[in-house]
Scaffold this motif. Structure first.
Motif, PDB file in Angstrom:
ATOM      1  N   TYR A 160       0.698  -1.506  -0.033  1.00 18.67           N
ATOM      2  CA  TYR A 160      -0.033  -0.106   0.140  1.00 18.67           C
ATOM      3  C   TYR A 160       0.721   1.309  -0.023  1.00 18.67           C
ATOM      4  CZ  TYR A 160      -4.734  -2.282   0.517  1.00 18.67           C
ATOM      5  OH  TYR A 160      -5.661  -2.799   0.417  1.00 18.67           O
ATOM      6  N   LEU A 161       1.906   1.332   0.739  1.00 18.44           N
ATOM      7  CA  LEU A 161       2.794   2.470   0.623  1.00 18.44           C
ATOM      8  C   LEU A 161       3.496   2.620  -0.561  1.00 18.44           C
ATOM      9  CD1 LEU A 161       4.082   4.513   2.703  1.00 18.44           C
ATOM     10  CD2 LEU A 161       5.907   2.839   3.288  1.00 18.44           C
ATOM     11  N   ALA A 162       3.969   1.567  -1.238  1.00 19.22           N
ATOM     12  CA  ALA A 162       4.587   1.714  -2.487  1.00 19.22           C
ATOM     13  C   ALA A 162       3.424   1.992  -3.517  1.00 19.22           C
ATOM     14  CB  ALA A 162       5.073   0.382  -3.189  1.00 19.22           C
ATOM     15  N   ALA A 163       2.261   1.832  -3.560  1.00 19.48           N
ATOM     16  CA  ALA A 163       1.383   1.997  -4.571  1.00 19.48           C
ATOM     17  C   ALA A 163       0.595   3.444  -4.144  1.00 19.48           C
ATOM     18  CB  ALA A 163       0.157   1.396  -4.394  1.00 19.48           C
ATOM     19  N   GLY A 164       1.094   4.351  -3.093  1.00 17.18           N
ATOM     20  CA  GLY A 164       0.721   5.835  -3.059  1.00 17.18           C
ATOM     21  C   GLY A 164      -0.608   5.518  -2.411  1.00 17.18           C
ATOM     22  N   LEU A 165      -1.262   4.534  -1.912  1.00 18.06           N
ATOM     23  CA  LEU A 165      -2.621   4.520  -1.433  1.00 18.06           C
ATOM     24  C   LEU A 165      -2.657   4.691   0.082  1.00 18.06           C
ATOM     25  CD1 LEU A 165      -3.732   1.281  -3.153  1.00 18.06           C
ATOM     26  CD2 LEU A 165      -4.028   3.596  -3.844  1.00 18.06           C
ATOM     27  N   LEU A 166      -1.685   4.910   0.697  1.00 20.71           N
ATOM     28  CA  LEU A 166      -1.681   5.129   2.280  1.00 20.71           C
ATOM     29  C   LEU A 166      -1.521   6.674   2.580  1.00 20.71           C
ATOM     30  CD1 LEU A 166      -1.634   3.366   5.142  1.00 20.71           C
ATOM     31  CD2 LEU A 166       0.865   3.579   5.024  1.00 20.71           C
ATOM     32  N   ASP A 167      -2.285   7.132   3.405  1.00 22.51           N
ATOM     33  CA  ASP A 167      -2.649   8.334   3.821  1.00 22.51           C
ATOM     34  C   ASP A 167      -1.769   8.894   5.024  1.00 22.51           C
ATOM     35  OD1 ASP A 167      -4.617   9.302   1.777  1.00 22.51           O
ATOM     36  OD2 ASP A 167      -5.825   7.712   2.471  1.00 22.51           O
ATOM     37  N   GLU A 168      -1.730   7.935   5.888  1.00 23.00           N
ATOM     38  CA  GLU A 168      -1.111   8.338   7.204  1.00 23.00           C
ATOM     39  C   GLU A 168      -0.274   7.079   7.651  1.00 23.00           C
ATOM     40  OE1 GLU A 168      -3.609  12.044   9.219  1.00 23.00           O
ATOM     41  OE2 GLU A 168      -3.646  10.135  10.207  1.00 23.00           O
ATOM     42  N   LEU A 169       1.046   7.298   8.155  1.00 21.77           N
ATOM     43  CA  LEU A 169       1.614   6.125   8.738  1.00 21.77           C
ATOM     44  C   LEU A 169       2.228   6.617  10.078  1.00 21.77           C
ATOM     45  CD1 LEU A 169       3.157   3.409   8.650  1.00 21.77           C
ATOM     46  CD2 LEU A 169       4.984   4.555   7.308  1.00 21.77           C
ATOM     47  N   GLU A 170       1.811   5.862  11.299  1.00 20.30           N
ATOM     48  CA  GLU A 170       2.333   6.032  12.451  1.00 20.30           C
ATOM     49  C   GLU A 170       3.483   4.750  12.844  1.00 20.30           C
ATOM     50  OE1 GLU A 170       2.082   8.423  16.273  1.00 20.30           O
ATOM     51  OE2 GLU A 170       0.032   7.760  15.422  1.00 20.30           O
ATOM     52  N   LEU A 171       4.663   4.910  13.076  1.00 17.62           N
ATOM     53  CA  LEU A 171       5.520   4.043  13.597  1.00 17.62           C
ATOM     54  C   LEU A 171       6.005   4.199  14.832  1.00 17.62           C
ATOM     55  CD1 LEU A 171       8.165   4.312  10.561  1.00 17.62           C
ATOM     56  CD2 LEU A 171       6.381   2.683  10.724  1.00 17.62           C
ATOM     57  N   HIS A 172       5.653   3.140  15.659  1.00 17.15           N
ATOM     58  CA  HIS A 172       6.169   2.950  16.933  1.00 17.15           C
ATOM     59  C   HIS A 172       7.371   2.296  17.059  1.00 17.15           C
ATOM     60  CE1 HIS A 172       1.800   4.108  17.646  1.00 17.15           C
ATOM     61  NE2 HIS A 172       1.314   2.873  16.908  1.00 17.15           N
ATOM     62  N   VAL A 173       8.488   3.106  17.057  1.00 16.56           N
ATOM     63  CA  VAL A 173       9.831   2.622  17.019  1.00 16.56           C
ATOM     64  C   VAL A 173      10.473   2.110  18.424  1.00 16.56           C
ATOM     65  CG1 VAL A 173      12.198   3.014  16.142  1.00 16.56           C
ATOM     66  CG2 VAL A 173      10.369   4.097  15.038  1.00 16.56           C
ATOM     67  N   VAL A 174      10.512   0.785  18.504  1.00 14.04           N
ATOM     68  CA  VAL A 174      10.943   0.100  19.620  1.00 14.04           C
ATOM     69  C   VAL A 174      12.486   0.063  19.716  1.00 14.04           C
ATOM     70  CG1 VAL A 174      10.772  -1.797  21.273  1.00 14.04           C
ATOM     71  CG2 VAL A 174       8.695  -0.826  20.007  1.00 14.04           C
ATOM     72  N   PRO A 175      13.330   0.254  20.456  1.00  7.33           N
ATOM     73  CA  PRO A 175      14.682   0.327  20.445  1.00  7.33           C
ATOM     74  C   PRO A 175      15.238  -1.084  20.716  1.00  7.33           C
ATOM     75  CG  PRO A 175      14.108   0.997  22.602  1.00  7.33           C
ATOM     76  CD  PRO A 175      12.914   0.926  21.837  1.00  7.33           C
ATOM     77  N   ILE A 176      14.866  -2.055  19.822  1.00  3.39           N
ATOM     78  CA  ILE A 176      15.515  -3.597  19.774  1.00  3.39           C
ATOM     79  C   ILE A 176      15.861  -3.677  18.329  1.00  3.39           C
ATOM     80  CG2 ILE A 176      13.715  -4.380  21.744  1.00  3.39           C
ATOM     81  CD1 ILE A 176      12.105  -5.772  19.671  1.00  3.39           C
ATOM     82  N   PHE A 177      16.710  -4.906  18.533  1.00  9.37           N
ATOM     83  CA  PHE A 177      17.242  -5.429  17.125  1.00  9.37           C
ATOM     84  C   PHE A 177      16.634  -6.812  16.935  1.00  9.37           C
ATOM     85  CE2 PHE A 177      20.427  -2.336  18.143  1.00  9.37           C
ATOM     86  CZ  PHE A 177      20.272  -1.567  17.164  1.00  9.37           C
ATOM     87  N   LEU A 178      15.822  -7.181  15.824  1.00  8.65           N
ATOM     88  CA  LEU A 178      15.381  -8.381  15.720  1.00  8.65           C
ATOM     89  C   LEU A 178      16.164  -9.446  14.691  1.00  8.65           C
ATOM     90  CD1 LEU A 178      11.520  -8.033  15.435  1.00  8.65           C
ATOM     91  CD2 LEU A 178      12.843  -8.903  17.466  1.00  8.65           C
ATOM     92  N   GLY A 179      16.938  -8.593  13.657  1.00 11.77           N
ATOM     93  CA  GLY A 179      17.870  -9.349  12.879  1.00 11.77           C
ATOM     94  C   GLY A 179      17.422  -9.808  11.576  1.00 11.77           C
ATOM     95  N   ALA A 180      16.143 -10.220  11.720  1.00 16.44           N
ATOM     96  CA  ALA A 180      15.383 -11.102  10.479  1.00 16.44           C
ATOM     97  C   ALA A 180      14.054 -10.769  10.960  1.00 16.44           C
ATOM     98  CB  ALA A 180      15.761 -12.610  10.427  1.00 16.44           C
ATOM     99  N   GLY A 181      13.197 -11.361   9.836  1.00 15.02           N
ATOM    100  CA  GLY A 181      11.645 -11.387   9.978  1.00 15.02           C
ATOM    101  C   GLY A 181      11.210 -10.798   9.035  1.00 15.02           C
TER     102      GLY A 181
END
Length: 217
Positions: A160-181
């Motif tokens: 949706y983001l790449a297609a330009g269809l998303l109007d608002e994005l809220e990221l809750h940035v958590v200070p951890i590293f998952l490494g993969a996924g």
């Protein structure tokens, strides 16, 4: 006018779920830690029928994210089960038990058709097989004057983001590293979108970053 919004927790290295997702561990190894900021909140606990909890800078962010939502969209991987495929005996109704937390129509993007699943509390899952645009159109019709929430997972949110269809994005940035996924922000260098930061809020265990998104002219 109805907007498509996405509200999602993400690790510092860009993952919205950890590796090796299973039916017993749908967020993958370490993925549950992405939500350590929200589970203790009194507002979150009330929304799940529990008492007690904390009040902090995340409270207003959480409450705002649940306002004015009339329908939802999610990918098949988020609805489950892990591995996707044909619906089989159609016993699978999601991860959330008999009363999912949505309480409005949710449109699940999948390759496999299925009749709608009506759950307690006003949630009905509809299964859309003709793409992200169709799912959004159906969700906006169902939402009326309210907004549509894009619940993920990472792959469909990226689409949706790449297609330009998303109007608002809220990221809750958590200070951890998952490494993969499951990553959210890959393959977007050529996306024809512009992000305008609306705010940044620091809170215990998380930083909330909210953006308005519009096509580039």
């Amino acid at each position: 006018m109805s907007k498509l919004r996405c509200d999602i927790s993400i690790s510092l290295d860009g993952y919205v779920a950890g590796p090796n997702q299973t039916e017993e561990n749908p967020l993958g190894e370490g993925g549950e830690r992405l939500h350590d900021w929200v589970v203790p909140l009194a507002a979150w606990r009330r929304s799940h029928g529990e008492q007690g909890g904390e009040e902090n800078e995340s409270t207003a962010v959480f409450e705002e994210a649940r306002e004015n939502i009339g329908a939802g969209v999610m990918g098949r991987n988020m609805f489950g089960p892990i591995g996707g495929g044909d619906w089989g005996d159609e016993q699978w109704t999601g991860w959330w038990g008999d009363n999912p937390p949505y309480h409005y129509p949710v449109f699940v993007i999948t390759h496999y058709p299925r009749d709608p699943v009506v759950m307690e509390g006003g949630t009905t899952f509809h299964f859309v097989t003709d793409g992200i645009e169709s799912a959004l159109e159906q969700a906006k019709r169902a939402a009326g004057n309210k907004d549509v929430m894009l619940w993920g997972g990472g792959d469909v949110a990226q689409q949706y983001l790449a297609a330009g269809l998303l109007d608002e994005l809220e990221l809750h940035v958590v200070p951890i590293f998952l490494g993969a996924g499951s990553r959210l922000l890959d393959n977007l260098a050529d996306a024809n979108v512009r992000l305008e930061q609306l705010r940044a809020i620091e809170a215990p265990g998380v930083t909330h970053l909210k953006y308005r998104i519009s096509p580039q002219g």
